[in-house]
Write an enzyme that holds these catalytic residues in place. Structure first.
Site, PDB file in Angstrom:
ATOM      1  N   THR A 135      -8.019   2.621  -3.439  1.00 42.50           N
ATOM      2  CA  THR A 135      -7.636   2.265  -4.809  1.00 42.50           C
ATOM      3  C   THR A 135      -8.836   2.305  -5.763  1.00 42.50           C
ATOM      4  O   THR A 135      -9.987   2.171  -5.322  1.00 42.50           O
ATOM      5  CB  THR A 135      -7.045   0.830  -4.807  1.00 42.50           C
ATOM      6  OG1 THR A 135      -6.985   0.331  -6.127  1.00 42.50           O
ATOM      7  CG2 THR A 135      -7.912  -0.132  -3.994  1.00 42.50           C
ATOM      8  N   ASP A 136      -8.553   2.452  -7.050  1.00 45.26           N
ATOM      9  CA  ASP A 136      -9.633   2.391  -8.056  1.00 45.26           C
ATOM     10  C   ASP A 136     -10.175   0.968  -8.199  1.00 45.26           C
ATOM     11  O   ASP A 136     -11.237   0.761  -8.768  1.00 45.26           O
ATOM     12  CB  ASP A 136      -9.156   2.926  -9.414  1.00 45.26           C
ATOM     13  CG  ASP A 136      -7.973   2.176 -10.012  1.00 45.26           C
ATOM     14  OD1 ASP A 136      -7.440   1.251  -9.349  1.00 45.26           O
ATOM     15  OD2 ASP A 136      -7.574   2.496 -11.149  1.00 45.26           O
ATOM     16  N   GLU A 137      -9.416  -0.025  -7.660  1.00 46.92           N
ATOM     17  CA  GLU A 137      -9.816  -1.419  -7.876  1.00 46.92           C
ATOM     18  C   GLU A 137     -11.138  -1.760  -7.175  1.00 46.92           C
ATOM     19  O   GLU A 137     -11.783  -2.740  -7.512  1.00 46.92           O
ATOM     20  CB  GLU A 137      -8.687  -2.369  -7.444  1.00 46.92           C
ATOM     21  CG  GLU A 137      -7.400  -2.035  -8.180  1.00 46.92           C
ATOM     22  CD  GLU A 137      -6.290  -3.072  -8.058  1.00 46.92           C
ATOM     23  OE1 GLU A 137      -6.570  -4.240  -7.776  1.00 46.92           O
ATOM     24  OE2 GLU A 137      -5.122  -2.674  -8.262  1.00 46.92           O
ATOM     25  N   TYR A 184      -8.029  -8.605  -2.512  1.00 45.53           N
ATOM     26  CA  TYR A 184      -7.411  -7.307  -2.207  1.00 45.53           C
ATOM     27  C   TYR A 184      -8.453  -6.189  -2.321  1.00 45.53           C
ATOM     28  O   TYR A 184      -8.670  -5.418  -1.377  1.00 45.53           O
ATOM     29  CB  TYR A 184      -6.231  -7.037  -3.150  1.00 45.53           C
ATOM     30  CG  TYR A 184      -5.789  -5.582  -3.174  1.00 45.53           C
ATOM     31  CD1 TYR A 184      -5.258  -4.974  -2.035  1.00 45.53           C
ATOM     32  CD2 TYR A 184      -5.916  -4.800  -4.337  1.00 45.53           C
ATOM     33  CE1 TYR A 184      -4.858  -3.633  -2.050  1.00 45.53           C
ATOM     34  CE2 TYR A 184      -5.524  -3.475  -4.354  1.00 45.53           C
ATOM     35  CZ  TYR A 184      -4.993  -2.889  -3.217  1.00 45.53           C
ATOM     36  OH  TYR A 184      -4.616  -1.572  -3.234  1.00 45.53           O
ATOM     37  N   LYS A 188     -10.133  -3.684   0.538  1.00 42.40           N
ATOM     38  CA  LYS A 188     -10.025  -2.218   0.488  1.00 42.40           C
ATOM     39  C   LYS A 188     -11.432  -1.605   0.467  1.00 42.40           C
ATOM     40  O   LYS A 188     -11.688  -0.586   1.111  1.00 42.40           O
ATOM     41  CB  LYS A 188      -9.234  -1.773  -0.743  1.00 42.40           C
ATOM     42  CG  LYS A 188      -7.751  -2.080  -0.718  1.00 42.40           C
ATOM     43  CD  LYS A 188      -6.973  -1.368   0.385  1.00 42.40           C
ATOM     44  CE  LYS A 188      -6.837   0.121   0.175  1.00 42.40           C
ATOM     45  NZ  LYS A 188      -5.943   0.733   1.213  1.00 42.40           N
TER      46      LYS A 188
HETATM   47  P1  NAD Z   1       3.185  -1.251  -0.084  1.00 44.14           P
HETATM   48  O1  NAD Z   1       2.798  -2.690  -0.041  1.00 44.14           O
HETATM   49  O2  NAD Z   1       4.405  -0.847  -0.864  1.00 44.14           O
HETATM   50  O3  NAD Z   1       3.397  -0.714   1.406  1.00 44.14           O
HETATM   51  C1  NAD Z   1       2.529  -1.022   2.448  1.00 44.14           C
HETATM   52  C2  NAD Z   1       3.194  -0.625   3.760  1.00 44.14           C
HETATM   53  O4  NAD Z   1       2.275  -0.929   4.838  1.00 44.14           O
HETATM   54  C3  NAD Z   1       4.486  -1.393   4.065  1.00 44.14           C
HETATM   55  O5  NAD Z   1       5.480  -0.503   4.514  1.00 44.14           O
HETATM   56  C4  NAD Z   1       4.083  -2.371   5.165  1.00 44.14           C
HETATM   57  O6  NAD Z   1       5.141  -2.702   6.046  1.00 44.14           O
HETATM   58  C5  NAD Z   1       2.985  -1.589   5.874  1.00 44.14           C
HETATM   59  N1  NAD Z   1       2.047  -2.479   6.588  1.00 44.14           N
HETATM   60  C6  NAD Z   1       1.436  -3.588   6.104  1.00 44.14           C
HETATM   61  N2  NAD Z   1       0.676  -4.148   7.065  1.00 44.14           N
HETATM   62  C7  NAD Z   1       0.797  -3.365   8.169  1.00 44.14           C
HETATM   63  C8  NAD Z   1       0.233  -3.406   9.473  1.00 44.14           C
HETATM   64  N3  NAD Z   1      -0.594  -4.397   9.837  1.00 44.14           N
HETATM   65  N4  NAD Z   1       0.564  -2.429  10.356  1.00 44.14           N
HETATM   66  C9  NAD Z   1       1.415  -1.420   9.995  1.00 44.14           C
HETATM   67  N5  NAD Z   1       1.987  -1.336   8.770  1.00 44.14           N
HETATM   68  C10 NAD Z   1       1.668  -2.296   7.871  1.00 44.14           C
HETATM   69  O7  NAD Z   1       1.890  -0.489  -0.597  1.00 44.14           O
HETATM   70  P2  NAD Z   1       1.756   0.770  -1.569  1.00 44.14           P
HETATM   71  O8  NAD Z   1       1.775   0.299  -2.963  1.00 44.14           O
HETATM   72  O9  NAD Z   1       2.682   1.826  -1.129  1.00 44.14           O
HETATM   73  O10 NAD Z   1       0.252   1.211  -1.239  1.00 44.14           O
HETATM   74  C11 NAD Z   1      -0.018   2.082  -0.151  1.00 44.14           C
HETATM   75  C12 NAD Z   1      -1.519   2.304  -0.070  1.00 44.14           C
HETATM   76  O11 NAD Z   1      -1.984   2.883  -1.282  1.00 44.14           O
HETATM   77  C13 NAD Z   1      -2.319   1.035   0.142  1.00 44.14           C
HETATM   78  O12 NAD Z   1      -3.373   1.322   1.037  1.00 44.14           O
HETATM   79  C14 NAD Z   1      -2.850   0.699  -1.233  1.00 44.14           C
HETATM   80  O13 NAD Z   1      -4.071   0.003  -1.151  1.00 44.14           O
HETATM   81  C15 NAD Z   1      -3.035   2.083  -1.820  1.00 44.14           C
HETATM   82  N6  NAD Z   1      -2.910   2.177  -3.284  1.00 44.14           N
HETATM   83  C16 NAD Z   1      -1.821   1.646  -3.918  1.00 44.14           C
HETATM   84  C17 NAD Z   1      -1.718   1.803  -5.311  1.00 44.14           C
HETATM   85  C18 NAD Z   1      -0.500   1.287  -6.055  1.00 44.14           C
HETATM   86  O14 NAD Z   1      -0.483   1.335  -7.289  1.00 44.14           O
HETATM   87  N7  NAD Z   1       0.533   0.815  -5.396  1.00 44.14           N
HETATM   88  C19 NAD Z   1      -2.713   2.469  -6.031  1.00 44.14           C
HETATM   89  C20 NAD Z   1      -3.812   2.990  -5.335  1.00 44.14           C
HETATM   90  C21 NAD Z   1      -3.897   2.845  -3.956  1.00 44.14           C
HETATM   91  P1  TYD Z   2       0.361  -5.117 -10.626  1.00 47.84           P
HETATM   92  O1  TYD Z   2       1.618  -4.306 -10.712  1.00 47.84           O
HETATM   93  O2  TYD Z   2       0.375  -6.354  -9.780  1.00 47.84           O
HETATM   94  O3  TYD Z   2      -0.802  -4.126 -10.166  1.00 47.84           O
HETATM   95  P2  TYD Z   2      -2.431  -4.382 -10.087  1.00 47.84           P
HETATM   96  O4  TYD Z   2      -2.688  -5.834 -10.115  1.00 47.84           O
HETATM   97  O5  TYD Z   2      -2.765  -3.775  -8.761  1.00 47.84           O
HETATM   98  O6  TYD Z   2      -3.016  -3.642 -11.241  1.00 47.84           O
HETATM   99  O7  TYD Z   2      -0.053  -5.550 -12.070  1.00 47.84           O
HETATM  100  C1  TYD Z   2      -0.292  -4.617 -13.112  1.00 47.84           C
HETATM  101  C2  TYD Z   2      -0.794  -5.377 -14.321  1.00 47.84           C
HETATM  102  O8  TYD Z   2       0.262  -6.222 -14.801  1.00 47.84           O
HETATM  103  C3  TYD Z   2      -1.957  -6.310 -13.991  1.00 47.84           C
HETATM  104  O9  TYD Z   2      -2.873  -6.311 -15.084  1.00 47.84           O
HETATM  105  C4  TYD Z   2      -1.310  -7.681 -13.852  1.00 47.84           C
HETATM  106  C5  TYD Z   2      -0.128  -7.599 -14.814  1.00 47.84           C
HETATM  107  N1  TYD Z   2       1.063  -8.394 -14.424  1.00 47.84           N
HETATM  108  C6  TYD Z   2       1.644  -9.294 -15.342  1.00 47.84           C
HETATM  109  O10 TYD Z   2       1.182  -9.438 -16.470  1.00 47.84           O
HETATM  110  N2  TYD Z   2       2.731 -10.003 -14.944  1.00 47.84           N
HETATM  111  C7  TYD Z   2       3.282  -9.877 -13.698  1.00 47.84           C
HETATM  112  O11 TYD Z   2       4.276 -10.573 -13.372  1.00 47.84           O
HETATM  113  C8  TYD Z   2       2.691  -8.945 -12.779  1.00 47.84           C
HETATM  114  C9  TYD Z   2       3.252  -8.766 -11.385  1.00 47.84           C
HETATM  115  C10 TYD Z   2       1.592  -8.227 -13.193  1.00 47.84           C
END
Ligand code: NAD
Ligand code: TYD
Length: 378
Positions: A135-137, A184, A188
């Protein structure tokens, strides 16, 4: 090609899009979805591909080193695309241990299992790849800036030379120093370091990508966009943290999945690629777009639900701004986001409104029974 690829976290939001893309696009490859099915895992996300001959689901915890090692050998795995993680910042603030376990130790367990298996083969690491999705975070937070006194957003130029709107004049590059703030992002960051260490120490062919916030179908409704769409539908309050001034850089999830496909096949070993859409938005502006779009699609009068916006206590340590420079990926591999944000948001709001059954299944907890019905005990 006939490759066998493990995709971890394939029952989650981004993972389900990656699994679908690979199962559809590579019928000669075997795609093995390894997922523990935590609260975030939902096999209903993959209903349309579950019977494909080149797809297999394995319910397993990535932290279970023996299970990972045995699976890799039994399936003769060539590639791993690792998405499994705990992914929600608010949960990490309440329960950091779970994040350290899955994100750090889980990644290490996969790396060590892949190392032992691949090093046991006559060809060693040749033709193998461990691709870690991050992630960019991990880069920390950027400031909102006002160059020459101009109120953001202002037009700026990426290192690619293209113009776009931004809330500051600094960006995350592949070379930006890691500076995570939340449990988080700290977990990561740690996992990213382990992946790179396995390259530097053992010569494992690895790739790491750092992507900005994703949005689109099948996202668990604890995250901003699906949560708020569902709340608007049910006329529940929309809890905006702080003043809603925080900025995120949004990318449509299928564009992320396409980037992952491209990088998995064409990226260079040991490289890092940033993935993002040069698409910065203030939270409050996104919330207003969601209200307007949902009200229109629901046939409600214009701005009828703006009153649902409720400012609540800010998230602890809330990062102010994320902004990714993805020029390297665009220049070296020719990737471009395919959707404009307005188009992507319209598609997304429509999807959640049209798929109320999916949303109800998730919010009621019924989705957890999907696995029971299909495969025996969850
Ligand atoms: P998500 O939370 O929707 O899905 C995570 C999946 O991992 C779930 O299906 C869960 O059951 C599985 N999981 C969790 N713990 C596990 C374990 N111990 N063993 C096996 N499976 C396990 O997450 P997402 O939003 O789809 O993100 C996927 C990846 O992309 C993550 O690594 C996250 O850090 C990265 N990412 C997410 C975003 C975003 O905006 N969602 C952006 C950049 C990077
Ligand atoms: P989120 O979807 O949790 O992603 P991330 O924290 O990984 O960026 O949140 C996106 C943005 O929205 C973040 O700045 C937090 C804000 N946010 C709210 O203001 N209210 C909410 O209920 C949630 C879930 C997020």
């Amino acid at each position: 090609m006939n490759k066998t690829i493990i995709i971890t976290g394939g029952a989650g939001f981004i993972g389900s899009h990656v699994v679908r893309l690979f199962v559809d696009k590579y019928p000669d490859c075997r795609i093995i979805n390894v997922d523990k099915l935590t609260y975030a895992g939902n096999l209903a996300n993959l209903k349309d591909v579950e019977d494909r001959p080149n797809y297999r689901f394995v319910k397993a915890d990535i932290c279970d080193f023996e299970a990972m090692r045995t699976l890799m050998e039994a399936e003769r795995v060539d590639g791993i695309i690792h998405l499994a993680a705990e992914s929600h910042v608010d949960r990490s603030i309440r329960d950091p241990f779970t994040f350290a376990r899955t994100n750090v130790l889980g990644t290490l367990s996969l790396l060590q299992a892949a190392k032992e298996y691949w090093e046991s083969l006559p060809e060693g690491y040749s033709g193998k790849r461990f691709y870690h999705i991050s992630t960019d975070e991990v880069y920390g937070a950027l400031e909102l800036t006002h160059p020459e006194g101009i109120e953001p957003p202002f037009t700026t130029k990426a290192s690619s030379g293209k113009h776009h709107l931004a809330y500051g004049d600094t960006f995350f590059y592949e070379t930006t120093r890691y500076n995570p703030h939340s449990p988080y992002s700290a977990s990561k960051a740690s996992s990213d370091h382990f992946v790179r260490a396995f390259h530097d120490t053992y010569g494992m062919p690895v790739i790491v990508t750092n992507c900005s916030n994703n949005y689109g179908p099948y996202q668990f409704p604890e995250k901003l966009i699906p949560l708020f769409i569902n709340n608007i539908r049910h006329r529940k309050p929309l809890p905006v943290y702080g003043k809603g001034e925080n900025v995120r850089d949004w990318l449509y999830v299928e564009d992320h999945a396409r980037a992952i496909d491209l990088i998995f096949h064409k990226g260079k070993d040991a490289e890092t690629y940033n993935i993002g859409g040069f698409n910065e938005w203030k939270n409050i502006d996104i919330v207003k777009v969601l209200v307007r779009t949902a009200d229109r699609l629901l046939g409600r009068s214009e701005d009828e639900d703006m009153g649902l916006i409720t400012y609540v206590t800010d998230r602890k340590g809330h990062d102010m701004r994320y902004a990714i420079d993805s020029t390297k990926l665009q220049r070296e591999l020719g990737w471009e986001p395919s959707l404009q944000f307005e188009e992507g948001i319209e598609k997304t709001v429509r999807w959640y409104l049209d798929n109320q059954e999916w949303m109800d299944m998730v919010t009621s907890g019924e989705y957890m029974k999907y696995y029971d019905g299909m495969y025996g005990k969850r």
